[in-house]
Design an enzyme around this catalytic site. Structure first.
Site, short mmCIF file in Angstrom:
data_model
loop_
_atom_site.label_atom_id
_atom_site.label_comp_id
_atom_site.label_asym_id
_atom_site.label_seq_id
_atom_site.Cartn_x
_atom_site.Cartn_y
_atom_site.Cartn_z
N HIS A 10 21.24 -19.83 57.94
CA HIS A 10 20.71 -19.86 56.58
C HIS A 10 20.14 -18.49 56.20
CE1 HIS A 10 19.97 -24.29 57.56
NE2 HIS A 10 20.70 -24.35 56.47
N GLN A 23 23.88 -38.00 51.22
CA GLN A 23 25.01 -37.49 52.00
C GLN A 23 24.98 -37.94 53.46
OE1 GLN A 23 23.86 -33.25 51.18
NE2 GLN A 23 24.68 -32.88 53.22
O1 PAF Z 1 25.13 -27.64 53.77
C1 PAF Z 1 24.07 -28.24 53.49
O2 PAF Z 1 22.99 -27.96 54.02
C2 PAF Z 1 24.11 -29.36 52.47
O3 PAF Z 1 25.29 -30.09 52.56
C3 PAF Z 1 23.89 -28.87 51.02
C4 PAF Z 1 25.00 -27.97 50.56
C5 PAF Z 1 22.55 -28.14 50.93
C6 PAF Z 1 23.83 -30.07 50.07
O4 PAF Z 1 22.80 -30.95 50.40
#
Ligand code: PAF
Length: 257
Positions: A37, A61
């Protein structure tokens, strides 16, 4: 000083008052930040006048409640790191803020999202695409940054931006790896020291196995529960479970000439 914005309204005011017509880089995350990140953030800081990072643990998700419950929620730690890097704003909305419709409306894609991760995690990409659309609409950024580790997600997000004419440039950033080759992931925190060592084999097998089948056999023999290994064009993608932790990775495929 990093400004923490906890509502869509607060973000929008910051966006119009502080950023205005300057360029804005946006990095959507679910928190539990790692070096992968931070590379996205660093690149965004170089390429834009302002940078905002969203931290939103998007429950739509997660197809397994247990996976959602175990996701590292370390907001203060994340904030400290982002502050050190010089990020202008952190957008950390609540579920109610992001889902005023309580997820009655969702985005779904009907081809790529049904295979690989989509096949093994039903509903996963509906949740991802829905929240990414919301975040990109609210974020209103010049560029948004995504890692290539989530290769399938990246392709689907690019497709989403094209399909809905979203005025944002998607910037794809290479996977960041441990020295061992293990792709950095928030989930790695849940592996034991032994598990972390073994996990490095995942990437090695993806890189060296002669075929999808050979990779599946090698991964089982090494102690993983492999879910899939699939060759798609110049990519080889895979997912495994180790110590109850699901790991994904993808590598450039060495196509025989
Ligand atoms: O890759 C991630 O961390 C997640 O899928 C995202 C893109 C932040 C969406 O919640």
């Amino acid at each position: 000083m990093t400004t923490v914005l906890q509502t869509v309204e607060a973000y929008r005011s910051w966006r119009s008052e502080t950023v205005g017509t300057a360029s804005l880089g946006f990095i959507p995350t679910m928190g539990g930040l790692h070096e992968g990140h931070l590379e996205l953030v660093k690149r965004s800081l170089v390429e834009n006048d302002h940078v905002a990072v969203s931290i939103f643990l998007n429950r739509t998700q997660f197809n397994k409640q247990e996976d959602y419950d175990k996701y590292p929620a370390v907001f203060e730690e994340d904030l400290r790191v982002l502050e050190e890097l010089g990020v202008d704003a952190v957008f950390a909305p609540s579920y109610d803020d992001m889902y005023p419709d309580d997820y009655r409306y969702k985005i779904s894609e009907s081809q790529l999202s049904t295979e690989l991760e989509g096949e093994h995690r039903p509903g996963h990409f509906d949740g991802v695409l829905t929240v990414v659309l919301k975040l990109l609409m609210v974020g209103n950024a010049t560029r948004a940054y995504f890692g290539e580790k989530d290769w399938q997600q990246l392709q689907l997000v690019k497709g989403l931006v094209e399909a809905f004419f979203l005025p944002v440039e998607i910037v794809a950033c290479p996977t960041i790896r441990e020295e061992s080759g293990l792709a950095m992931s928030s989930r790695n925190r849940r592996l034991s020291a032994e598990g972390l060592q073994l996990a490095a084999r995942f990437n090695q097998v993806l890189n060296t196995a002669e075929s999808e089948e050979a990779a599946m056999v090698a991964l089982s023999a090494a102690g993983f529960e492999p879910e899939y290994v699939a060759d798609r064009g110049d990519r080889r993608l895979g997912a495994v479970v180790l110590e109850g932790v699901r790991l994904i990775d993808n590598v450039e495929r060495k196509v025989a000439r």
